[in-house]
Design a protein around this motif. Structure first.
Motif, mmCIF file in Angstrom:
data_model
loop_
_atom_site.group_PDB
_atom_site.id
_atom_site.type_symbol
_atom_site.label_atom_id
_atom_site.label_comp_id
_atom_site.label_asym_id
_atom_site.label_seq_id
_atom_site.Cartn_x
_atom_site.Cartn_y
_atom_site.Cartn_z
ATOM 1 N N LEU A 89 0.818 -1.202 0.000
ATOM 2 C CA LEU A 89 0.000 0.000 0.000
ATOM 3 C C LEU A 89 0.863 1.269 0.000
ATOM 4 C CD1 LEU A 89 -2.825 -1.038 2.496
ATOM 5 C CD2 LEU A 89 -2.977 -0.858 0.000
ATOM 6 N N ALA A 90 2.036 1.249 0.728
ATOM 7 C CA ALA A 90 2.907 2.440 0.794
ATOM 8 C C ALA A 90 3.510 2.741 -0.563
ATOM 9 C CB ALA A 90 4.011 2.204 1.828
ATOM 10 N N ILE A 91 3.752 1.705 -1.343
ATOM 11 C CA ILE A 91 4.287 1.945 -2.695
ATOM 12 C C ILE A 91 3.283 2.731 -3.514
ATOM 13 C CG2 ILE A 91 4.972 0.808 -4.823
ATOM 14 C CD1 ILE A 91 6.129 -1.461 -3.136
ATOM 15 N N ALA A 92 2.000 2.370 -3.357
ATOM 16 C CA ALA A 92 0.973 3.096 -4.080
ATOM 17 C C ALA A 92 0.760 4.495 -3.530
ATOM 18 C CB ALA A 92 -0.341 2.307 -4.046
ATOM 19 N N GLY A 93 1.118 4.704 -2.247
ATOM 20 C CA GLY A 93 0.882 6.004 -1.624
ATOM 21 C C GLY A 93 1.963 7.034 -1.891
#
Length: 971
Positions: A600-604
């Protein structure tokens, strides 16, 4: 200079050269009377102690004699330890010849007289011992009587042959100093006879054709067997003739310096170029018979000196017996009379016990001694260095490994006029052959640029693992893809690692891992419930109508479920629905669902990913979590500062793999510094590898010097090989010159270049010194090496001068006016030159500073001038140092006055300089200014003269130019 004195009306003789201490024997003279008119005779022996500054001699033995003496001689003949001091022979009146034991006289023995014979018919005036056989004694008296005595059998003498005709007195006999069977005798008529004792006959007779030669003395040349000298006591012919028996028709040369008859001569056995003579003109001269020049003159005496003798043991000392009843001992080496004057003053004061001699009881006031001119207490030495202080052979090491040797060649005896040839040999000394071989190998590699082969040869020749690793690192630094190859040297090869990973995956780890949850979801998606089968059959017809939508959605996909419950999954779904990635990541991290959080952090975005990574590494603590954190966050400093020192290879591998080029060198230096400081010297070798990887030559040299010995040539060669290869590799990679040498490396490179220069490799030594170094040691050595190579440097430009330039110019401060009312107007001032730069050129010198005034000159300024009708006037200006600085012989002849004896002629001063040093030029200038300021009527309107620089002065000296002159006008 006078050393000792004794008041005796006596003849004298020195103890033999083998005796110690030195003694002087005196016997009451037969033809003189003292002030008491006593007719007694004594034989005394005095000890000469030169350590005692007083003039007194210590009497060590005294013996009353039956008759007075015409001649004394002391030989080394003795029959055992009891006669170790030798025998003294005295020639007296009535043909009396007496033998005395010197040992018995010194010990006050009762058997002082060994023998006594009365064979001659007149007084015995000539005696001499054979220098080869100490038992043979020659004596001469009246009527041409010459006897040869054997002291082992003193009863019956023998004669050298028939008496010479016409019969006359014998004034001197002398044994040849090179041939033991040759004896000569001299007669007052000027005739000399040479006897051959093997034939018992005279072999040659020599005499002066003028018949005015009244022979008073004779001496053989100490080294040339065929040469002798005769002295004349005739006032009309006061000469000393030098004869060579090979050309006996006339004298070889003639010494003319005395104004009245010569009374005695003595030839120094230690130096044939020193011949003493005393005459009726109250002068004692020392000659150089080779060139016929007087090289020393004793200060004027008040009485004739009838006998002079060199001391056999101390050749710089001689004694002189005069008719005024004094025997003095002198030195020809000069000296100062200050010590003797002080001793004499103290002796007089002690006699009065510091009281009034008239008994008043008042203490004597301190003695007020007027200040004396320094020159008056100085006695100049010989004009030439005597042979005994010359080095017969010598050796000296010079810069560049040169060995300078010199010595006299072994040639047959030649004439005195011919100077003995002297040869100087210059040879190259090589003491470090292995060092030179390795140095040449390094020099060839550096010049050719083939450093890879050089490193490879060093790797193959390495005996220690550390040496092999170090040269491998140096070699890899010069190769392409050096980082990859350095990783291989550290043990980390990408190819080998891939093989290990593939092997590990094939042996135990499946390529894909199936999770039960996924399987269940798949089965559910593929097998719907039974109730739904009936429904689908019923709507089959309807579904065929919507075939268009069947192609849009794959038939095998499961149904998407979006939970909106209050649990963790529902909250995460709701956060994603509104785009709150940060909240979703936070929920995943709290539920330890780290993979979901990272995804999720990669997408954020990058910021959220970085924060998530930090939270992950903060919560997860494994063996590799810190490594993962540093790699992911690219925090290489933490790797260097926190890693275990035993894992230095892994830390260096991380830097090689991930660090940027611009920060790689600094990080390697940090790792090396930590290994060097925290490893306590154990990991210094590993630190050197880090410095090689970073290319820091100075740090490598400092670490190596700190932990390895570099004092020996081979150890220094080890260091220079490494630093030079590393420095050259950096230059090759960067395409420009490397950084300047630091102080540690500069010192070692200078030491290495000096060692190469000491082995004669001047050009190679200079090649190791950088041209643009600011280190003073390197600059000085480059300057010296450049000038030591001479013409071999060709058209190369000399290196910058490494010393500070000091301009020595004229004194800027005016001199104070002279305090005298008799000074004429203008005498206290000297007009300056119109062009000072032409008259006083600037001189380059590193130590001398221009004095502010005359009292700050580095040595006294002394000047003598003389009016054509008046006496000499010493003008001496002393500075703060002691007057002893005047003993420097190079300063005595700086100023030499030259005057004209004609009345009314101008007063001239001749300036002659012995040195081109700036101090001398300053002294000349100061002396002129001092002279110009004197209120003397003879000096007026002094002009200026040009002072030549050192190079110009040398050129002028070679051209034998006339001395510079300063002319003044008389009133």
């Amino acid at each position: 200079m006078k050393l000792k004195e004794i008041e005796r009306t006596a003849v004298q003789v020195w103890s033999p050269a083998s005796n110690h201490p030195i003694y002087l024997a005196t016997g009451t003279s037969a033809q003189q009377l003292d002030a008491s008119f006593s007719t007694n005779a004594t034989l005394e022996i005095f000890e000469i102690d030169f350590r005692d500054p007083s003039l007194d001699m210590k009497c060590r033995g005294i013996l009353p004699a039956s008759n007075r003496f015409h001649k004394l001689i002391w030989g080394s003949f003795g029959n055992g330890p009891s006669d170790s001091s030798g025998v003294i022979v005295g020639g007296g009146d009535n043909g009396m010849l007496t033998l005395f034991s010197a040992t018995q006289i010194l010990t006050s023995g009762t058997e002082s007289v060994i023998g006594r014979r009365e064979k001659h018919t007149g007084p015995v005036r000539a005696l001499d011992f054979n220098p080869f056989q100490c038992n043979l004694l020659a004596s001469g008296a009246n009527d041409s009587e010459i006897y040869i005595w054997d002291l082992n059998n003193f009863s019956v003498p023998m004669t050298p042959g028939a008496k010479s005709q016409p019969q006359e007195d014998i004034s001197a006999v002398s044994w040849n100093r090179q041939v033991q069977h040759i004896l000569s005798s001299a007669h007052p008529s000027g005739k000399a006879v040479v006897w051959d004792l093997r034939k018992n006959e005279p072999i040659i007779k020599i005499s002066d054709h003028s018949n005015r030669m009244h022979c008073s003395g004779m001496a053989w040349h100490p080294e040339v067997a065929t040469q002798l000298v005769l002295s004349s006591e005739d006032d009309h012919m006061p000469v000393i003739q030098i004869w060579d028996l090979r050309f006996a028709t006339s004298p070889l040369s003639q010494l003319e310096g005395h104004t009245r008859g010569v009374l005695s001569i003595s030839w120094c056995q230690a130096d044939p170029e020193l011949l003493l003579s005393s005459a009726k003109d109250n002068r004692i001269l020392c000659w150089n018979p080779c060139i016929g020049e007087v090289i020393y003159e004793l200060p004027t005496q008040s009485q004739w000196c009838f006998d002079v003798q060199w001391c056999p043991r101390n050749p710089s000392v001689f004694s002189a017996a005069s008719f005024d009843g004094w025997i003095n001992v002198y030195s020809v080496m000069g000296g100062s009379l200050a010590a003797q004057q002080k001793t004499q003053a103290d002796k007089i004061s002690s006699s009065f016990n510091n009281l009034d001699p008239f008994g008043t009881g008042q203490t004597l006031p301190p003695l007020q001694v007027p200040e004396q001119v320094a020159q008056t207490t100085l006695i100049p030495p010989l004009k030439k260095p005597p042979k005994w202080i010359r080095r017969p052979v010598g050796v000296s090491f010079a810069f560049g490994g040169k060995l300078i040797t010199f010595g006299l060649t072994k040639t047959p005896a030649q004439q005195m006029q011919q100077v003995a040839p002297r040869q100087v040999f210059i040879s190259q000394v090589i003491t470090e052959t292995e060092f030179l071989a390795r140095s040449r190998e390094l020099q060839m590699a550096l010049q050719s640029g083939n450093l890879l082969d050089y490193c490879q040869s060093k790797i193959q020749a390495a005996q220690l693992q550390f040496e092999e690793n170090l040269w491998n690192f140096l070699k890899v630094n010069m190769e392409p893809e050096s980082r990859t190859k350095l990783l291989k040297l550290l043990g980390y090869s990408k190819e080998e690692l891939q093989k290990k990973i593939t092997s590990c995956l094939g042996n135990g780890i499946p390529e894909k891992q199936h999770f039960p949850e996924a399987d269940g979801l798949t089965q559910t998606a593929q097998s719907p419930p039974q109730g739904s089968r009936h429904s689908m059959t019923e709507v089959g017809t309807a579904s065929s109508l919507s075939g268009f939508f069947d192609h849009l959605v794959p038939q095998d996909m499961s149904t998407l479920e979006i939970p909106v419950t209050a649990d963790t999954d529902g909250l995460i779904s709701q956060a994603l629905l509104v785009g709150n990635f940060a909240g979703a990541v936070e929920l995943c991290m709290r539920a330890d669902r780290f993979a979901d959080a990272i995804i999720l952090a990669i997408a954020g975005g990058e910021t959220l990913l970085r924060e998530t990574q930090m939270q992950y590494f903060a919560k997860r603590r494994t063996k590799i979590s810190q490594l993962l954190s540093s790699i992911v966050q690219q925090n290489w400093r933490d790797v260097i500062c926190t890693c275990d020192l035993q894992s230095w290879k892994e830390a260096l591998a991380i830097l090689l793999t991930y660090s940027k080029q611009e920060e790689y060198a600094q990080l390697c230096d940090m790792l090396g510094a930590r290994l060097e400081s925290e490893g306590k010297g154990v990991l210094s070798s590993e630190a050197c590898l880090c410095y090689i990887s970073s290319g820091n030559v100075e740090r490598l040299a400092k670490c190596w010097v700190k932990n390895h010995e570099t004092s020996s040539p081979l150890a220094l060669q080890d260091l220079v090989e490494k630093v030079m290869v590393l420095s050259r590799s950096i230059e090759m990679l960067r395409g420009s010159a490397g950084p300047a040498l630091g102080p540690v490396l500069a010192e070692r490179v200078t030491q290495y270049a000096s060692l190469l220069a000491s082995q004669g490799c001047l050009a190679a030594a200079m090649s190791y010194l950088p041209r643009s170094s600011d280190e003073l040691l390197i600059q000085q050595l480059r300057d010296r090496l450049f000038h030591a190579q001479g013409e071999s440097v060709g058209d190369q430009q000399p290196p910058p001068f490494p010393y500070a330039l000091v301009h020595v110019g004229p004194v800027s401060h005016p001199l104070p006016a002279a305090k005298s009312s008799s000074a004429p107007e203008g005498s206290a001032r000297r007009p300056g030159p119109r062009h000072p730069e032409k008259h006083c050129p600037s001189l380059r010198h590193s130590a001398y500073q221009e004095p502010d005034s005359l009292d700050q000159l580095p040595f006294p300024v002394s000047l003598l001038f003389q009016d054509s009708l008046g006496p000499w006037h010493p003008l001496t200006f002393h500075h703060r140092d002691q007057p002893s600085s005047l003993q420097d012989p190079s300063l005595h002849s700086i100023l030499q006055p030259v005057f004209s004896p004609q009345r009314g002629s101008p007063l001239r001063f001749s300036l002659q300089c012995l040195s081109a040093a700036p101090q001398v030029w300053a002294t000349l200038r100061g002396a002129l200014e001092l002279l110009a300021s004197l209120p003397l009527p003879q000096v007026r309107n002094l002009g200026t003269i040009p002072l030549l620089s050192g190079e110009a002065f040398r050129k002028k000296s070679c051209q034998r130019s006339s001395p510079l002159q300063l002319q003044s006008q008389r009133q």
